[in-house]
Design a protein around this motif. Structure first.
Motif, PDB file in Angstrom:
ATOM      1  N   PHE A 241      49.910 -69.814  24.903  1.00 15.76           N
ATOM      2  CA  PHE A 241      49.212 -68.571  24.570  1.00 15.76           C
ATOM      3  C   PHE A 241      47.994 -68.890  23.715  1.00 15.76           C
ATOM      4  CE2 PHE A 241      53.640 -67.444  25.243  1.00 15.76           C
ATOM      5  CZ  PHE A 241      53.559 -66.319  26.044  1.00 15.76           C
ATOM      6  N   SER A 242      46.982 -68.056  23.855  1.00 17.97           N
ATOM      7  CA  SER A 242      45.755 -68.206  23.089  1.00 17.97           C
ATOM      8  C   SER A 242      45.253 -66.826  22.704  1.00 17.97           C
ATOM      9  CB  SER A 242      44.705 -68.956  23.911  1.00 17.97           C
ATOM     10  OG  SER A 242      43.488 -69.064  23.206  1.00 17.97           O
ATOM     11  N   SER A 243      44.254 -66.805  21.826  1.00 22.19           N
ATOM     12  CA  SER A 243      43.663 -65.532  21.408  1.00 22.19           C
ATOM     13  C   SER A 243      42.422 -65.178  22.212  1.00 22.19           C
ATOM     14  CB  SER A 243      43.299 -65.583  19.918  1.00 22.19           C
ATOM     15  OG  SER A 243      42.364 -66.619  19.682  1.00 22.19           O
ATOM     16  N   GLY A 244      42.103 -65.977  23.229  1.00 27.23           N
ATOM     17  CA  GLY A 244      40.942 -65.692  24.061  1.00 27.23           C
ATOM     18  C   GLY A 244      40.959 -66.548  25.306  1.00 27.23           C
ATOM     19  N   PRO A 245      39.952 -66.410  26.170  1.00 26.41           N
ATOM     20  CA  PRO A 245      39.881 -67.188  27.406  1.00 26.41           C
ATOM     21  C   PRO A 245      39.938 -68.686  27.113  1.00 26.41           C
ATOM     22  CG  PRO A 245      38.259 -65.433  27.430  1.00 26.41           C
ATOM     23  CD  PRO A 245      38.815 -65.474  26.044  1.00 26.41           C
ATOM     24  N   VAL A 246      40.531 -69.445  28.017  1.00 24.40           N
ATOM     25  CA  VAL A 246      40.667 -70.890  27.837  1.00 24.40           C
ATOM     26  C   VAL A 246      39.892 -71.622  28.931  1.00 24.40           C
ATOM     27  CG1 VAL A 246      42.894 -70.778  26.679  1.00 24.40           C
ATOM     28  CG2 VAL A 246      42.820 -70.845  29.162  1.00 24.40           C
ATOM     29  N   ARG A 247      39.515 -72.855  28.627  1.00 20.65           N
ATOM     30  CA  ARG A 247      38.796 -73.689  29.581  1.00 20.65           C
ATOM     31  C   ARG A 247      39.592 -74.963  29.823  1.00 20.65           C
ATOM     32  NH1 ARG A 247      35.150 -72.977  25.660  1.00 20.65           N
ATOM     33  NH2 ARG A 247      34.916 -75.246  25.357  1.00 20.65           N
ATOM     34  N   MET A 248      39.371 -75.571  30.981  1.00 21.77           N
ATOM     35  CA  MET A 248      40.103 -76.770  31.360  1.00 21.77           C
ATOM     36  C   MET A 248      39.934 -77.871  30.320  1.00 21.77           C
ATOM     37  SD  MET A 248      42.027 -77.610  34.084  1.00 21.77           S
ATOM     38  CE  MET A 248      41.410 -76.958  35.641  1.00 21.77           C
ATOM     39  N   GLU A 249      38.705 -78.070  29.834  1.00 23.25           N
ATOM     40  CA  GLU A 249      38.463 -79.168  28.894  1.00 23.25           C
ATOM     41  C   GLU A 249      39.124 -78.929  27.545  1.00 23.25           C
ATOM     42  OE1 GLU A 249      34.556 -76.730  29.128  1.00 23.25           O
ATOM     43  OE2 GLU A 249      36.192 -77.381  30.446  1.00 23.25           O
ATOM     44  N   VAL A 250      39.296 -77.649  27.165  1.00 25.43           N
ATOM     45  CA  VAL A 250      39.957 -77.350  25.893  1.00 25.43           C
ATOM     46  C   VAL A 250      41.453 -77.646  25.999  1.00 25.43           C
ATOM     47  CG1 VAL A 250      40.512 -75.533  24.230  1.00 25.43           C
ATOM     48  CG2 VAL A 250      38.239 -75.631  25.255  1.00 25.43           C
ATOM     49  N   ILE A 251      42.045 -77.270  27.126  1.00 25.10           N
ATOM     50  CA  ILE A 251      43.462 -77.588  27.341  1.00 25.10           C
ATOM     51  C   ILE A 251      43.640 -79.100  27.400  1.00 25.10           C
ATOM     52  CG2 ILE A 251      45.385 -77.399  28.954  1.00 25.10           C
ATOM     53  CD1 ILE A 251      44.359 -74.678  29.734  1.00 25.10           C
ATOM     54  N   GLU A 252      42.737 -79.794  28.072  1.00 21.59           N
ATOM     55  CA  GLU A 252      42.820 -81.243  28.178  1.00 21.59           C
ATOM     56  C   GLU A 252      42.792 -81.909  26.810  1.00 21.59           C
ATOM     57  OE1 GLU A 252      43.865 -84.054  30.082  1.00 21.59           O
ATOM     58  OE2 GLU A 252      42.667 -83.058  31.621  1.00 21.59           O
ATOM     59  N   SER A 253      41.995 -81.364  25.897  1.00 25.37           N
ATOM     60  CA  SER A 253      41.877 -81.958  24.559  1.00 25.37           C
ATOM     61  C   SER A 253      43.064 -81.641  23.679  1.00 25.37           C
ATOM     62  CB  SER A 253      40.593 -81.459  23.884  1.00 25.37           C
ATOM     63  OG  SER A 253      40.708 -80.069  23.554  1.00 25.37           O
ATOM     64  N   GLY A 254      43.857 -80.621  24.052  1.00 24.86           N
ATOM     65  CA  GLY A 254      45.000 -80.228  23.234  1.00 24.86           C
ATOM     66  C   GLY A 254      44.620 -79.405  22.030  1.00 24.86           C
ATOM     67  N   THR A 255      43.442 -78.746  22.075  1.00 15.13           N
ATOM     68  CA  THR A 255      42.950 -77.999  20.914  1.00 15.13           C
ATOM     69  C   THR A 255      42.869 -76.494  21.174  1.00 15.13           C
ATOM     70  OG1 THR A 255      40.643 -78.370  21.614  1.00 15.13           O
ATOM     71  CG2 THR A 255      41.618 -79.978  20.096  1.00 15.13           C
ATOM     72  N   VAL A 256      43.712 -75.978  22.048  1.00 11.10           N
ATOM     73  CA  VAL A 256      43.711 -74.541  22.318  1.00 11.10           C
ATOM     74  C   VAL A 256      44.114 -73.796  21.051  1.00 11.10           C
ATOM     75  CG1 VAL A 256      44.763 -72.683  23.659  1.00 11.10           C
ATOM     76  CG2 VAL A 256      44.267 -74.879  24.740  1.00 11.10           C
ATOM     77  N   GLY A 257      43.316 -72.793  20.674  1.00 14.41           N
ATOM     78  CA  GLY A 257      43.619 -72.020  19.470  1.00 14.41           C
ATOM     79  C   GLY A 257      44.883 -71.192  19.634  1.00 14.41           C
ATOM     80  N   ALA A 258      45.669 -71.115  18.587  1.00 11.33           N
ATOM     81  CA  ALA A 258      46.925 -70.370  18.636  1.00 11.33           C
ATOM     82  C   ALA A 258      46.683 -68.868  18.686  1.00 11.33           C
ATOM     83  CB  ALA A 258      47.786 -70.713  17.432  1.00 11.33           C
ATOM     84  N   ALA A 259      47.587 -68.149  19.357  1.00 11.65           N
ATOM     85  CA  ALA A 259      47.507 -66.693  19.410  1.00 11.65           C
ATOM     86  C   ALA A 259      48.153 -66.106  18.159  1.00 11.65           C
ATOM     87  CB  ALA A 259      48.227 -66.176  20.652  1.00 11.65           C
TER      88      ALA A 259
END
Length: 353
Positions: A241-259
């Motif tokens: 889960f995230s608080s906004g739209p996600v991108r492939m490179e952000v998921i790849e880096s493991g830095t998706v912001g928490a919801a």
């Protein structure tokens, strides 16, 4: 909320040209059953748990022509691919235990490279790695005429040198992004007398395949790995889960912001690998009362996908999201039948004002 899906077809992944380290180009002539050595077995070449902290992204291409077919007659390979790709879910895991590269069998180190830049070809382009597509890695010779080649290690991480004797399971280095690589993974090629051997089905000749739920009876993997390396009809690589739209490179880096309850939106995302042409993906996000608050169903895939990202979400209401458990359910239908399902949840507390 606007839903976005990005997908990476196999053709966008760099082909893995053959043998580096000045090995002769012999093509993908797979060894017949007479090449089998009863005493030779492979351990997992990463310190990971298959299906949990690492996943098989690609298998050896069994098609002798211009097509692509893995040992189970599936599409989890691409034309000319001569090894098995063990993928980590995120770049962040390179530094963890799962990113440790291990010797798949005892032997002697024949050749090494440890000075190639550790950067994705998405940034440099394939031209920058011409002649060093394997990146940092090594070749180990084993009993019975076998060799294993390990590619895409992190620069400066190798712990062995040519001439060293290694034991099965010994640390060799760390997973990286060197050579023709755009995601963190280890490419392992097995050869005998210079010819590719598919460790999942070594007794099946060139072009042969057989639908199966796991490595064949003649698999060269240790028996304890059979269940973990079972062939899967697609795999969920990342979900959350995230608080906004996600991108492939952000998921790849493991830095998706928490919801969280104060975020501008609540978004559920799934990245899956190994999907086939015709697969239909759906993702439903449900609130604490079990009712959907956001959902989508994709059009059937026009061709196999190496990886696919789907996310759905809803903007935060003025009064905030109701507190409770929110659940996302991802499904893949293949030929009208369930092929993959994955559910995940998170609890949102009340919004403090």
């Amino acid at each position: 909320m606007t839903r976005v899906r990005t997908a990476l077809p196999p053709s966008d992944l760099p082909p893995f040209p053959l043998p580096l380290f000045v090995l002769p180009v012999l093509g993908l002539a797979l060894w017949p059953s007479s090449a089998r050595s009863e005493d030779f077995r492979l351990r997992l070449p990463l310190a990971c748990e298959p299906g949990v902290t690492c996943f098989v992204q690609h298998y050896v291409d069994r098609d002798p022509g211009s097509g692509a077919r893995d040992y189970a007659c599936g599409s989890r390979t691409y034309d000319g691919h001569d090894g098995t790709d063990f993928r980590l879910p995120t770049l962040a895991q390179e530094a963890g235990p799962a990113g440790t590269v291990l010797a798949a069998a005892a032997g002697r180190v024949l050749r090494t490279r440890d000075d190639a830049p550790d950067v994705s070809v998405r940034e440099t382009g394939l031209g920058a790695v011409a002649g060093v597509e394997c990146g940092n890695g090594l070749v180990i010779g084993h009993a019975g005429g076998y060799e294993t080649q390990y590619c895409h290690l992190a620069r400066g991480s190798l712990t062995v040198r040519p001439g060293d004797t290694v034991e099965a399971g010994q640390r060799l280095g760390r997973v990286g992004l060197s050579g023709a690589s755009e995601f963190p993974h280890l490419h392992l090629t097995l050869r005998r007398a210079g010819r590719t051997v598919d460790p999942f089905a070594p007794e099946t000749g060139s072009g042969g395949c057989s639908p199966a739920a796991g490595p064949s009876a003649d698999s060269l993997w240790e028996p304890a790995l059979r269940e973990g390396l079972a062939y899967r009809a697609g795999t969920v690589l990342n979900a959350g889960f995230s608080s906004g739209p996600v991108r492939m490179e952000v998921i790849e880096s493991g830095t998706v912001g928490a919801a969280g309850p104060a975020g501008p939106a609540l978004v559920a995302f799934v990245r899956a690998i190994g999907l086939d042409a015709g697969d239909v993906q759906s993702l439903v996000l449900s609130g604490p009362d079990g009712r959907p608050i956001a959902q989508s169903e994709e059009a059937p895939l026009a061709r196999p996908r190496a990886q696919s990202l789907v996310f759905v979400g809803r903007k935060r209401p003025e009064a905030g999201f109701p507190p409770g458990v929110y659940t996302a359910t991802f499904r893949v239908l293949r030929a009208g039948k369930p092929a993959l399902a994955h559910s995940f949840s998170m609890e949102l507390p009340a919004l403090n004002r």
